[in-house]
Design an enzyme around this catalytic site. Sequence first.
Site, PDB file in Angstrom:
ATOM      1  N   SER A   1       0.827  -1.196   0.000  1.00 46.50           N
ATOM      2  CA  SER A   1       0.000   0.000   0.000  1.00 46.50           C
ATOM      3  C   SER A   1       0.871   1.259   0.000  1.00 46.50           C
ATOM      4  O   SER A   1       1.718   1.417  -0.870  1.00 46.50           O
ATOM      5  CB  SER A   1      -0.965  -0.039   1.190  1.00 46.50           C
ATOM      6  OG  SER A   1      -2.016   0.870   1.043  1.00 46.50           O
TER       7      SER A   1
ATOM      8  N   ASP B   1      -8.884  -6.771  -4.362  1.00 44.69           N
ATOM      9  CA  ASP B   1      -8.664  -5.568  -3.559  1.00 44.69           C
ATOM     10  C   ASP B   1      -9.783  -4.572  -3.850  1.00 44.69           C
ATOM     11  O   ASP B   1      -9.952  -4.133  -4.981  1.00 44.69           O
ATOM     12  CB  ASP B   1      -7.301  -4.964  -3.919  1.00 44.69           C
ATOM     13  CG  ASP B   1      -6.830  -3.920  -2.927  1.00 44.69           C
ATOM     14  OD1 ASP B   1      -7.684  -3.256  -2.307  1.00 44.69           O
ATOM     15  OD2 ASP B   1      -5.603  -3.758  -2.786  1.00 44.69           O
TER      16      ASP B   1
ATOM     17  N   HIS C   1      -7.154  -6.228   0.123  1.00 45.85           N
ATOM     18  CA  HIS C   1      -6.052  -5.274   0.271  1.00 45.85           C
ATOM     19  C   HIS C   1      -5.036  -5.737   1.300  1.00 45.85           C
ATOM     20  O   HIS C   1      -3.850  -5.411   1.193  1.00 45.85           O
ATOM     21  CB  HIS C   1      -6.595  -3.897   0.657  1.00 45.85           C
ATOM     22  CG  HIS C   1      -5.561  -2.817   0.599  1.00 45.85           C
ATOM     23  ND1 HIS C   1      -4.923  -2.458  -0.572  1.00 45.85           N
ATOM     24  CD2 HIS C   1      -5.014  -2.029   1.574  1.00 45.85           C
ATOM     25  CE1 HIS C   1      -4.051  -1.484  -0.333  1.00 45.85           C
ATOM     26  NE2 HIS C   1      -4.081  -1.220   0.947  1.00 45.85           N
TER      27      HIS C   1
END
Length: 212
Positions: free
Chosen positions: A38, A162, A190
């Site tokens: 991320s 995701d 995610h």
Amino acid sequence: MELAGPAAILTLRDFVRPLMELMTSLPQNEKVILVGHSYGGFCISLAMESFPEKVEVAVYVAAFMPRPKIPPALLLQEFLREIKLEASMNQKYTIDHNHDRGETDDYMAEKLYQNCPPEDLELAKMLPRPVKMFMEDLADESLLTEERFGSVERIFVVCGDDKLMEADFQRRMIDRSPPKAVKLIEEADHVAMLSKPHELCQCFEDIAKNCS
């Protein structure tokens, strides 16, 4: 997304200092595999720029993968627009951009941890904190260069389910700056390290074997 720590963390450099100190401490002839998830994609990118000779390969797991000579803030702004959130310089957000606890829990269940075991989601609900984007720091087009950052091999792990950084956005980053290899974990949300830990670990093992 990566979460901001204590109030003393005022800049992106403060945020990545532990990683930079680790890289500095490595022996001259030792290389590592860097993994960013991320927002952590920005962090490992800065480490690649500072220590390209110490990075064997960089692995982006549903992570922001910026390009040389282009302000990383542009990539972050593009993402925020897609999730319908406008970002100003150094603005803070809660993990779901709301302050209502019920809305936060729903957002985490639907967008971040939807394929994770229930106990992991319940633990995550206890931990949300404000997110600091460091947008102003990321607006510097000189942060990443082709000569240093661009010299490090990259691998991208796509998280196929995701709901936050959707697969289309991940693929767009890949198409703009193709890495050495792309791996797909189709049912990973995610938080792939919790939703598909064995598959993610296998990706890492395969990458490490190819580096040896």
